[in-house]
Design a protein around this motif. Structure first.
Motif, PDB file in Angstrom:
ATOM      1  N   UNK A  34       0.710  -1.102   0.174  1.00  0.00           N
ATOM      2  CA  UNK A  34       0.211  -0.408  -0.232  1.00  0.00           C
ATOM      3  C   UNK A  34       1.025   0.810   0.263  1.00  0.00           C
ATOM      4  N   UNK A  35       1.753   0.736   0.883  1.00  0.00           N
ATOM      5  CA  UNK A  35       2.787   2.549   0.706  1.00  0.00           C
ATOM      6  C   UNK A  35       2.902   2.875  -0.018  1.00  0.00           C
ATOM      7  N   UNK A  36       3.804   1.267  -1.044  1.00  0.00           N
ATOM      8  CA  UNK A  36       4.642   1.848  -2.859  1.00  0.00           C
ATOM      9  C   UNK A  36       3.673   2.585  -3.171  1.00  0.00           C
ATOM     10  N   UNK A  37       2.417   1.571  -3.852  1.00  0.00           N
ATOM     11  CA  UNK A  37       0.759   2.347  -4.122  1.00  0.00           C
ATOM     12  C   UNK A  37       1.030   3.764  -4.159  1.00  0.00           C
ATOM     13  N   UNK A  38       0.622   4.241  -2.822  1.00  0.00           N
ATOM     14  CA  UNK A  38       0.835   5.282  -2.445  1.00  0.00           C
ATOM     15  C   UNK A  38       1.552   5.937  -2.770  1.00  0.00           C
ATOM     16  N   UNK A  39       2.789   5.929  -2.710  1.00  0.00           N
ATOM     17  CA  UNK A  39       4.073   6.352  -2.935  1.00  0.00           C
ATOM     18  C   UNK A  39       3.927   7.126  -4.868  1.00  0.00           C
ATOM     19  N   UNK A  40       4.042   5.535  -5.799  1.00  0.00           N
ATOM     20  CA  UNK A  40       3.512   5.697  -6.645  1.00  0.00           C
ATOM     21  C   UNK A  40       2.256   6.454  -7.404  1.00  0.00           C
ATOM     22  N   UNK A  41       1.527   6.395  -6.926  1.00  0.00           N
ATOM     23  CA  UNK A  41       0.324   7.765  -6.901  1.00  0.00           C
ATOM     24  C   UNK A  41       1.182   9.254  -6.656  1.00  0.00           C
ATOM     25  N   UNK A  42       1.668   9.042  -5.499  1.00  0.00           N
ATOM     26  CA  UNK A  42       2.198  10.744  -5.712  1.00  0.00           C
ATOM     27  C   UNK A  42       3.007  10.943  -6.388  1.00  0.00           C
ATOM     28  N   UNK A  43       3.893   9.970  -7.050  1.00  0.00           N
ATOM     29  CA  UNK A  43       5.029  10.326  -8.393  1.00  0.00           C
ATOM     30  C   UNK A  43       4.193  10.738  -9.341  1.00  0.00           C
ATOM     31  N   UNK A  44       3.451   9.742  -9.365  1.00  0.00           N
ATOM     32  CA  UNK A  44       2.653   9.917 -10.993  1.00  0.00           C
ATOM     33  C   UNK A  44       3.413   8.367 -11.251  1.00  0.00           C
ATOM     34  N   UNK A  45       2.763   9.296 -13.478  1.00  0.00           N
ATOM     35  CA  UNK A  45       3.106   7.390 -13.987  1.00  0.00           C
ATOM     36  C   UNK A  45       4.753   8.004 -14.116  1.00  0.00           C
ATOM     37  N   UNK A  46       5.590   6.983 -14.167  1.00  0.00           N
ATOM     38  CA  UNK A  46       7.251   7.286 -14.021  1.00  0.00           C
ATOM     39  C   UNK A  46       7.261   6.961 -16.039  1.00  0.00           C
ATOM     40  N   UNK A  47       8.241   8.313 -15.605  1.00  0.00           N
ATOM     41  CA  UNK A  47       8.617   9.151 -16.703  1.00  0.00           C
ATOM     42  C   UNK A  47       8.668   7.524 -18.233  1.00  0.00           C
ATOM     43  N   UNK A  48       8.475   8.148 -19.289  1.00  0.00           N
ATOM     44  CA  UNK A  48       9.122   7.150 -20.958  1.00  0.00           C
ATOM     45  C   UNK A  48      10.144   7.250 -21.278  1.00  0.00           C
ATOM     46  N   UNK A  49      11.211   8.662 -20.434  1.00  0.00           N
ATOM     47  CA  UNK A  49      12.809   8.841 -20.779  1.00  0.00           C
ATOM     48  C   UNK A  49      13.544   9.009 -19.632  1.00  0.00           C
ATOM     49  N   UNK A  50      14.623   8.128 -20.120  1.00  0.00           N
ATOM     50  CA  UNK A  50      15.891   8.205 -19.162  1.00  0.00           C
ATOM     51  C   UNK A  50      16.255   9.955 -19.183  1.00  0.00           C
ATOM     52  N   UNK A  51      17.198  10.351 -18.184  1.00  0.00           N
ATOM     53  CA  UNK A  51      17.337  11.405 -17.755  1.00  0.00           C
ATOM     54  C   UNK A  51      18.135  11.900 -19.448  1.00  0.00           C
ATOM     55  N   UNK A  52      19.261  10.521 -19.067  1.00  0.00           N
ATOM     56  CA  UNK A  52      19.905  10.910 -21.155  1.00  0.00           C
ATOM     57  C   UNK A  52      19.442  11.506 -21.992  1.00  0.00           C
ATOM     58  N   UNK A  53      18.337  10.784 -22.939  1.00  0.00           N
ATOM     59  CA  UNK A  53      17.213  11.446 -23.504  1.00  0.00           C
ATOM     60  C   UNK A  53      16.699  12.690 -22.810  1.00  0.00           C
TER      61      UNK A  53
END
Length: 212
Positions: free
Chosen positions: A146-165
């Motif tokens: 649940x904590x991970x799920x909450x954290x994921x929701x808080x952070x939003x969707x993971x970017x589809x690009x890397x830092x280098x991109x």
């Protein structure tokens, strides 16, 4: 005199047949099987289970009750101790497949009685302790999920690009490179490039929140 095998199956990875096979492999000749399915050994006392309560009706003096281990009778300390003592008072012998233990009320020697009763209490306590440990681990796993799920929701969707991109796209945009050329160079979709161009601060924040 009959040998009655009692099995309690509480999860999908357990089967009565598996428990019976173990008993027969240990040398038990079973006359009758009584089994409960999908019943908790913690919250439901033996005498309250659909089939467990039948044991109190069918077991007679001289009979032998066989269980894979004490925890099949239950995982509640008081219930297990009370049930075994009641069976012994009736002249029933209780035997376990694992460890090959035998409990009966035949002995009149107080020292032997004390050792027997202490062993019963220890095994019943162990069964309850193991059940509580499993429940605690399950609660911990659920809380972590649940904590991970909450954290994921808080952070939003993971970017589809890397830092280098991201860095490469920003640099090319500043150079005035066209979207198609940037897409070819970075392998990013046009939509991702537009997002970085039009919402650079948000894109940067998203990368940071995901530790990228």
């Amino acid at each position: 005199m009959a040998t009655i095998f009692y099995a309690r199956v509480s999860t999908t990875d357990q089967t009565v047949e598996h428990q019976r096979t173990q008993a027969e492999a240990a040398g038990f000749k079973i006359d009758r099987i009584v089994s409960d399915h999908g019943v908790s050994g913690i919250s439901t006392r033996l005498a309250e289970r659909p089939e467990g309560k039948r044991l109190f009706d069918i077991l007679r003096s001289g009979d032998t009750l066989v269980v894979r281990w004490i925890d099949r009778l239950g995982r509640n300390y008081s219930d297990v101790c009370d049930a075994i003592r009641e069976f012994m008072r009736r002249g029933v012998v209780i035997r376990t497949v694992i460890n090959g233990l035998t409990f009966d009320g035949a002995t009149k020697d107080p020292m032997q009685q004390a050792v027997r009763d202490a062993l019963i209490a220890f095994m019943a306590a162990t069964a309850q302790a193991n059940a509580e440990a499993v429940k605690e681990a399950q609660r911990g796993g659920i809380a972590l999920a649940r904590a991970k799920e909450k954290e994921t929701k808080y952070r939003g969707r993971k970017p589809s690009y890397t830092r280098a991109q991201f860095n490469a796209t920003v640099a090319l945009l500043e150079q005035g490179t066209g979207i198609s050329a940037i897409s070819s160079a970075t392998t990013l979709s046009r939509q991702s490039i537009y997002r970085i161009r039009d919402q650079r601060a948000a894109a940067e924040a998203s990368l940071a929140s995901w530790g990228l």
